[in-house]
Design an enzyme around this catalytic site. Structure first.
Site, PDB file in Angstrom:
ATOM      1  N   TYR A 139       0.787  -1.232   0.000  1.00  0.00           N
ATOM      2  CA  TYR A 139       0.000   0.000   0.000  1.00  0.00           C
ATOM      3  C   TYR A 139       0.818   1.279   0.000  1.00  0.00           C
ATOM      4  O   TYR A 139       0.262   2.365  -0.060  1.00  0.00           O
ATOM      5  CB  TYR A 139      -0.958  -0.008   1.194  1.00  0.00           C
ATOM      6  CG  TYR A 139      -1.928  -1.154   1.139  1.00  0.00           C
ATOM      7  CD1 TYR A 139      -2.958  -1.172   0.212  1.00  0.00           C
ATOM      8  CD2 TYR A 139      -1.801  -2.244   1.990  1.00  0.00           C
ATOM      9  CE1 TYR A 139      -3.843  -2.228   0.143  1.00  0.00           C
ATOM     10  CE2 TYR A 139      -2.682  -3.313   1.927  1.00  0.00           C
ATOM     11  CZ  TYR A 139      -3.699  -3.295   1.002  1.00  0.00           C
ATOM     12  OH  TYR A 139      -4.569  -4.346   0.931  1.00  0.00           O
TER      13      TYR A 139
ATOM     14  N   HIS B 268      -8.780   0.625  -6.364  1.00  0.00           N
ATOM     15  CA  HIS B 268      -7.942  -0.182  -5.484  1.00  0.00           C
ATOM     16  C   HIS B 268      -6.509   0.269  -5.656  1.00  0.00           C
ATOM     17  O   HIS B 268      -6.059   0.543  -6.776  1.00  0.00           O
ATOM     18  CB  HIS B 268      -8.067  -1.672  -5.815  1.00  0.00           C
ATOM     19  CG  HIS B 268      -9.461  -2.171  -5.664  1.00  0.00           C
ATOM     20  ND1 HIS B 268     -10.021  -2.421  -4.428  1.00  0.00           N
ATOM     21  CD2 HIS B 268     -10.418  -2.403  -6.585  1.00  0.00           C
ATOM     22  CE1 HIS B 268     -11.271  -2.813  -4.604  1.00  0.00           C
ATOM     23  NE2 HIS B 268     -11.539  -2.804  -5.896  1.00  0.00           N
TER      24      HIS B 268
END
Length: 137
Positions: free
Chosen positions: A22, A97
């Protein structure tokens, strides 16, 4: 133009959790950068770890927003209720995403929301949000 970014569960931990997936930047600082890049757009941000709160926010803004950029996190793959909420509103929703969900666990390859969204952007890190914003504009 009013664009809303909604983040679901665990995305409040960006910059802290699983940095290899991330990244290192927290969402709040990224959001400030995004507002600087798009000064003529009224950008709004909401995050919740609670499914019902995400649905309530979609209901609240889903008839007035010019666009919604939505990262439902893990709820993407499990929540019929969120998919139904998106189907029931008129504002266009773009599913985003940070990671490439198709390069991850097989259960992440299915989005219950996608068929009710204008489009899906996946795998470009935080730039996925900017790509979504560009597509709305």
């Amino acid at each position: 133009m009013n664009i809303y970014i909604i983040n679901g569960p665990n995305l409040n931990l960006l910059g802290i959790r699983e940095k290899s997936i991330y990244g290192e930047q927290g969402f709040e600082s990224f959001f400030e950068d995004l507002k600087t890049q798009f000064p003529s757009v009224n950008l709004h941000y909401y995050q919740s770890n609670v499914e019902g709160e995400l649905i309530n926010k979609l209901h609240e803004i889903g008839f007035i927003a010019d666009g919604i950029i939505f990262n439902a996190g893990g709820y993407t793959h499990t929540s019929v209720a969120i998919a139904d909420a998106i189907a029931g509103i008129t504002s266009p929703v773009i599913e985003v995403h940070i990671s490439n969900v198709y390069a991850r666990e097989e259960y992440r390859h299915v989005s219950l929301m996608a068929k009710n969204c204008k489009g899906v952007i996946s795998g470009f890190g935080l730039a996925s949000y900017k790509l979504a914003l560009d597509s709305i504009l």
